[in-house]
Every structure is written in structure tokens, then in C-alpha cells.
Write an enzyme that holds these catalytic residues in place. Sequence first.
Site, PDB file in Angstrom:
ATOM      1  CB  THR A 171      -0.710   0.086   1.124  1.00 50.82           C
ATOM      2  OG1 THR A 171      -0.275  -0.038   2.491  1.00 50.82           O
ATOM      3  CG2 THR A 171      -1.967  -1.348   1.335  1.00 50.82           C
ATOM      4  CD  GLU A 318      -5.461  -2.916   0.458  1.00 53.91           C
ATOM      5  OE1 GLU A 318      -4.854  -2.413   1.565  1.00 53.91           O
ATOM      6  OE2 GLU A 318      -5.578  -2.037  -0.415  1.00 53.91           O
ATOM      7  CE  LYS A 428     -20.673  11.497  12.187  1.00 56.08           C
ATOM      8  NZ  LYS A 428     -20.315   9.991  12.856  1.00 56.08           N
ATOM      9  CD1 TRP A 433     -19.713  11.591   8.078  1.00 58.21           C
ATOM     10  CD2 TRP A 433     -20.744   9.742   7.081  1.00 58.21           C
ATOM     11  NE1 TRP A 433     -19.336  10.300   8.858  1.00 58.21           N
ATOM     12  CE2 TRP A 433     -20.062   9.243   8.163  1.00 58.21           C
ATOM     13  CE3 TRP A 433     -21.507   8.932   6.277  1.00 58.21           C
ATOM     14  CZ2 TRP A 433     -19.991   7.723   8.342  1.00 58.21           C
ATOM     15  CZ3 TRP A 433     -21.561   7.281   6.593  1.00 58.21           C
ATOM     16  CH2 TRP A 433     -20.815   7.027   7.507  1.00 58.21           C
TER      17      TRP A 433
END
Length: 531
Positions: A171, A318, A428, A433
Site C-alpha cells: 500500500t 489489495e 463530519k 457527513w
Amino acid sequence: MDELTIPAMLRRAEHYSPDRPVVSREPDRSLHHTTWGEIGRRARRLSSALLGLGLTPGARVATLCWSHRQHLELYFAAPLAGLALHPLNPRLHVDDLAYIATHAGDEILVLDEGFLPIYEQIRDATPFRQVIVIGSATGDAIGYEDLLAGGDPDWQPGPIDEHSTALVGFTSGTTGRPKGVEVSHRAVALHGLSTALQGWLGISDTDVLLPVVPMYHALAWGWPYTAALLGAEIVLPGPFLDPESLLELFDSERVTLTGGVPTIWMGVLRILDTNPARFDLSAMRAILSGGSTAPASMITGYGERHRLNLVHTWGMSELMMGTIAGLSADLHQAPHQEQLRHRLKQGRPMPFVEIRARSEDSGFAPWDGESMGELEIRGPWVATEYLDSPEASAEQWTDDGWFRTGDIVTIAPGGYIEIADRAKDVVKSGGEWISTPTLEGALMAHPAVAEAAVIGVGDERWGERPLAVVAFHPGSSATAEELREFMAPRMARWWLPERIEIVETLPKTAVGKFDKVALRRRFTAPIGAGS
């Protein structure tokens, strides 16, 4: 047993498509033309040469290379020999590179001559016992062609377990140390088959593929292997990923399918808008955009102004590719605006891939296109753990084997996902959100704005509020109030950022995304009470 393996994929290219071209841009910008048959012969010879260095099954072979023909040979040579190829990202910090190579246990490094200065910085902190240079080698290093010349031209791979590790990737490490992922032969083969299906990418031997996404990032979305399996021509751009160089290749090589991150396609669109007749892209059937959310203005700009089909995709280190925003059968006759609404999403999961969205109450969000949750995913090429990282694996995978992606999404009927934000990026505010990709897309629809990124900053009253950072096109400008008024009809007023910062250019990560970590470091002052 040789079943769903990379040797089987290459063998098919050699037997059925030996004369299909492989084109590679050289360091001097010239184009080198070879064929899949020659790539196969050299890859097998290179396999025997690598084994001649004393490597045993499962050993890691690292690369520090751009996308070119030698890197393509290595993509096949290491897995053919039962070894695992580990492409390193040369744009990472040297400390991360040293950590990654050590954590993976890399024994051999093959690198472009131009990356020797990077190697000198990590030499003493890495486990490499042999270095191979593509170009001029000095000291104890071996020249790539010299190594190849010492290989056995008649060497053939033995049986390989399709579940064995073929590749290792890491990653990007934007939220901590990079984490390793092992990719099996079986995963590569099934991913390639799924992308090739009609209604997804529909790749065939008539295609000319140019992966702009580098071979050191997410395995170039698996395209080198898919091209071999299907006998498609592949064009590798080398280090020249600027819009001008890419457009030259799209034109001269009659590229039919390409893919990369949105920041690349923004630059390409600017050139096309300036001089639309300069390049002939009539062969191009699709441009894939992944890595981050593409602004709606960019997708419509390609389609309406240039009749080019820019297709949203989604994937991660991934899992290579996970979703593609093609239109399902029930949408083929739908009104244009309805089709566009679905094309602006990240798409439906590819065959064999399953999705769900976990809501904050630990239940699962309904597929209504409105309810938000964290996307979880599983499938035959989705990783099941991180390399030697049990604690990180336990955090990222559920007890029943689903991978927590960290993406906050809605899922519409039919399985169309739309990314509202990354969990670490979502704002937030007052318990609600706010989607930063939506704000960024609205900003980049303004004719003066070239780039825009939105981050959350602390706020005494609301806990957090959005802060926008924008860069203008040369010769263009706008005030913060003008930008807010432009955005206002597109979203709730309370979403609008009170603070808009102007910069010359936005920082990018090692894979070409907007670097929000760098932006947070620069713009950390909270918005005061009463804002």
C-alpha cells in the site's frame, strides 16, 4: 499443478499471438517494437538466469523500474521460475522504500540505470544480495542484458501451484507504514478473465492497451497479464507520463483502451480542449479513470466535447480492480441523463466480487443509493491478510473474511457503488457527513478551477468543517465568494466551505492523487466559533 497460472497465460501468448506487437518507449523517447513471442523467449531465458543466482522458490525479486519491455519480461520471468516479483514505487520516500524491501525480504533488485541514485541512498538499509541494472552497470552490479545472455534459451518452467505467491505489492502508506499484499497466480488469472468479459472491459486480441497506471502501482491494474492471456497489443510509456507524450502515443499507436488516475486525465483534457484537432484519438473506445473520484465535469467534458468515453473504475492495492462503471442491460435504453447519473458512480462489482456497506450501527446499509456505510468487499483476487502484519490484518478484515476498504459509499439498486469519501477524509460536521469528492467535483466544474481538494479542519461549533484548496488554470481566477456561489445550486448551503485557500498547484502523492496529508499539515488552523 499448472492450472490458473502466469506461465499458462504467457504460453498462450506465445502459441496463439506470437506476432502481436509490444511497444515500449525508451529513455531517449524512441519506440522499441517487439512481439509477445520474443517477450516469452526472453522471459524464459531470464527465469533460468535468475535461478542461476541461487534463488529458491518463493524468493522475492524487487524491481525499481518504469513501465517498459524489460519490466514486462520481469513480470513474467520471476513468476515462471516460482519466484515472487515485487515492484517498488520509485516515488516513495527512501525510508519507506528501505522499509518495504526489508519487510518483504527482497533478495534481488533489478533497476533502471536512472534510479541508481535512489539505490545508493537505501543500499545499507536493504537486504539485496545482488543488483541488476538495466543500462550501464558498475561495481558489483550485473548488467541486465549480460544476465540474460547467461540464461538457458531452452529452459521451461516446471509445475507451479496456482495458489502460490506470484507477486508482492505494498500500500502507499498514507495512513501509516506501507503494508504488504501477496498476490497468487490464481488471483492474477481470474482477475484477467473477469476484466476481459463483455460488459466489463471486453478486452480482445484486436485491442491496443496502454496502461498509464505504472507497473509499480497496483500491478498496472493487471493489464500486462490480461494482454498476454488475450493476445492484445500493449504499449508501455516508459517514464514519459506527461499529457503531451501520452497523447502522442494514443495517436501514433492507435490505442483503443487506456487507464490512469484523474490528475492525468485532467491534463490530457486541457490539451484536447486547447487544440482538439491536433491528435487523432478515433481508435480509442474507452479511457478508464481510477485511484480517486473523477469530477463530473471531466467525465462530461470528454464525452460532450471530444466524444471520448471516460469510464469510472475503483480498485486498491489489495485487489487491483474491483468495480467498473459500465451500464447494465436495463440502462442501455434509459434516457441520457439517467445513464450519465450511473456513469458518474464508481460502478458495479466485477464478476466473482461481492460487496456490502456496513453502517455506523453495525448493520448493513440498504441498496437504496442514499444510505451510507463503509464498503466491505471479498472475492478471489481480494487479499485476505497483510504480509507478516497480524494486528493490521485483524483491523482490516472482518471475522467472516470481508475486507474493510475504508471507503464510505452508497450502493444503488443493481449494485452501483458511489464513493462519498474515504473514512479518513470524510468531514463530519454537526454529526452529519459531508462528501469531499462531491465538493471537489463541484469546484472543478468552475471554468477557472484546474484542481481542487477538500479536507476537514477543526471547528469549535460544529466539530469539523470543510476547507477547500484550489489551483486555477493559467490566466484564470475567481474569488472565494464567487466559487461558493457557483457551488450553491449543487448542494446544501451548510456543505459549502467557509474557507477556500488558493495555491499555484496541489501536492500529489507517489501515485498521482491529491496529497491530503500534506494539505492537512499546511492548513491546520481551525475555523473559529461563529463561523
